[in-house]
Scaffold this motif. Sequence first.
Motif, PDB file in Angstrom:
ATOM      1  N   ILE A  52       9.631 -21.698  17.021  1.00  0.00           N
ATOM      2  CA  ILE A  52       9.896 -21.419  18.440  1.00  0.00           C
ATOM      3  C   ILE A  52       8.866 -20.430  18.989  1.00  0.00           C
ATOM      4  N   ASP A  53       8.477 -19.472  18.174  1.00  0.00           N
ATOM      5  CA  ASP A  53       7.532 -18.450  18.612  1.00  0.00           C
ATOM      6  C   ASP A  53       6.194 -19.038  19.042  1.00  0.00           C
ATOM      7  N   SER A  54       5.793 -20.153  18.439  1.00  0.00           N
ATOM      8  CA  SER A  54       4.482 -20.728  18.741  1.00  0.00           C
ATOM      9  C   SER A  54       4.369 -21.234  20.177  1.00  0.00           C
ATOM     10  N   PHE A  55       5.461 -21.578  20.812  1.00  0.00           N
ATOM     11  CA  PHE A  55       5.355 -22.046  22.190  1.00  0.00           C
ATOM     12  C   PHE A  55       6.089 -21.179  23.196  1.00  0.00           C
ATOM     13  N   LEU A  56       6.914 -20.236  22.747  1.00  0.00           N
ATOM     14  CA  LEU A  56       7.555 -19.318  23.687  1.00  0.00           C
ATOM     15  C   LEU A  56       7.026 -17.899  23.562  1.00  0.00           C
ATOM     16  N   GLY A  57       6.262 -17.645  22.504  1.00  0.00           N
ATOM     17  CA  GLY A  57       5.791 -16.295  22.269  1.00  0.00           C
ATOM     18  C   GLY A  57       6.906 -15.436  21.694  1.00  0.00           C
ATOM     19  N   GLY A  58       6.596 -14.202  21.452  1.00  0.00           N
ATOM     20  CA  GLY A  58       7.578 -13.292  20.909  1.00  0.00           C
ATOM     21  C   GLY A  58       7.788 -13.480  19.420  1.00  0.00           C
ATOM     22  N   THR A  59       8.881 -12.911  18.931  1.00  0.00           N
ATOM     23  CA  THR A  59       9.161 -12.940  17.499  1.00  0.00           C
ATOM     24  C   THR A  59      10.579 -13.392  17.172  1.00  0.00           C
ATOM     25  N   ALA A  60      11.270 -13.958  18.130  1.00  0.00           N
ATOM     26  CA  ALA A  60      12.675 -14.334  17.903  1.00  0.00           C
ATOM     27  C   ALA A  60      12.825 -15.333  16.761  1.00  0.00           C
ATOM     28  N   GLY A  61      11.964 -16.326  16.696  1.00  0.00           N
ATOM     29  CA  GLY A  61      12.042 -17.316  15.621  1.00  0.00           C
ATOM     30  C   GLY A  61      11.759 -16.704  14.268  1.00  0.00           C
ATOM     31  N   ALA A  62      10.715 -15.882  14.189  1.00  0.00           N
ATOM     32  CA  ALA A  62      10.380 -15.211  12.930  1.00  0.00           C
ATOM     33  C   ALA A  62      11.482 -14.234  12.529  1.00  0.00           C
ATOM     34  N   ASP A  63      12.054 -13.550  13.502  1.00  0.00           N
ATOM     35  CA  ASP A  63      13.153 -12.626  13.208  1.00  0.00           C
ATOM     36  C   ASP A  63      14.343 -13.377  12.619  1.00  0.00           C
ATOM     37  N   PHE A  64      14.642 -14.539  13.185  1.00  0.00           N
ATOM     38  CA  PHE A  64      15.722 -15.375  12.661  1.00  0.00           C
ATOM     39  C   PHE A  64      15.416 -15.776  11.225  1.00  0.00           C
ATOM     40  N   ALA A  65      14.199 -16.238  10.982  1.00  0.00           N
ATOM     41  CA  ALA A  65      13.808 -16.678   9.642  1.00  0.00           C
ATOM     42  C   ALA A  65      13.934 -15.533   8.638  1.00  0.00           C
ATOM     43  N   ARG A  66      13.485 -14.341   9.030  1.00  0.00           N
ATOM     44  CA  ARG A  66      13.609 -13.171   8.153  1.00  0.00           C
ATOM     45  C   ARG A  66      15.064 -12.842   7.877  1.00  0.00           C
ATOM     46  N   SER A  67      15.920 -13.010   8.869  1.00  0.00           N
ATOM     47  CA  SER A  67      17.337 -12.705   8.655  1.00  0.00           C
ATOM     48  C   SER A  67      17.984 -13.668   7.673  1.00  0.00           C
TER      49      SER A  67
END
Length: 87
Positions: A69-84
């Motif tokens: 998701i981060d690749s097209f919306l920016g930010g870190t929400a997708g990576a944060d989810f993955a880390r969680s």
Amino acid sequence: MAATEAKVLAQAIYEIRMLLSHHLGSGVDADLSVRLAAHLAYALHNEALAVIEGNGFDVAEAVKRVANIDSFLGGTAGADFARSMDA
């Protein structure tokens, strides 16, 4: 079909995906949090449907789709989810 905790949550994700479908895409003028929610639900709707139908899914692939998701919306929400999910 008996309701289970997983099926209740899966149905909610599937319904959220349907409700927020008009907030998907790069040209949408909506609050970023709404767009993130729409893309998160979209990323997981096939997995939600699999759970509703009593099937499984590849967890690692699902988490990768969310991280993307981060690749097209920016930010870190997708990576944060993955880390969680690693915690």
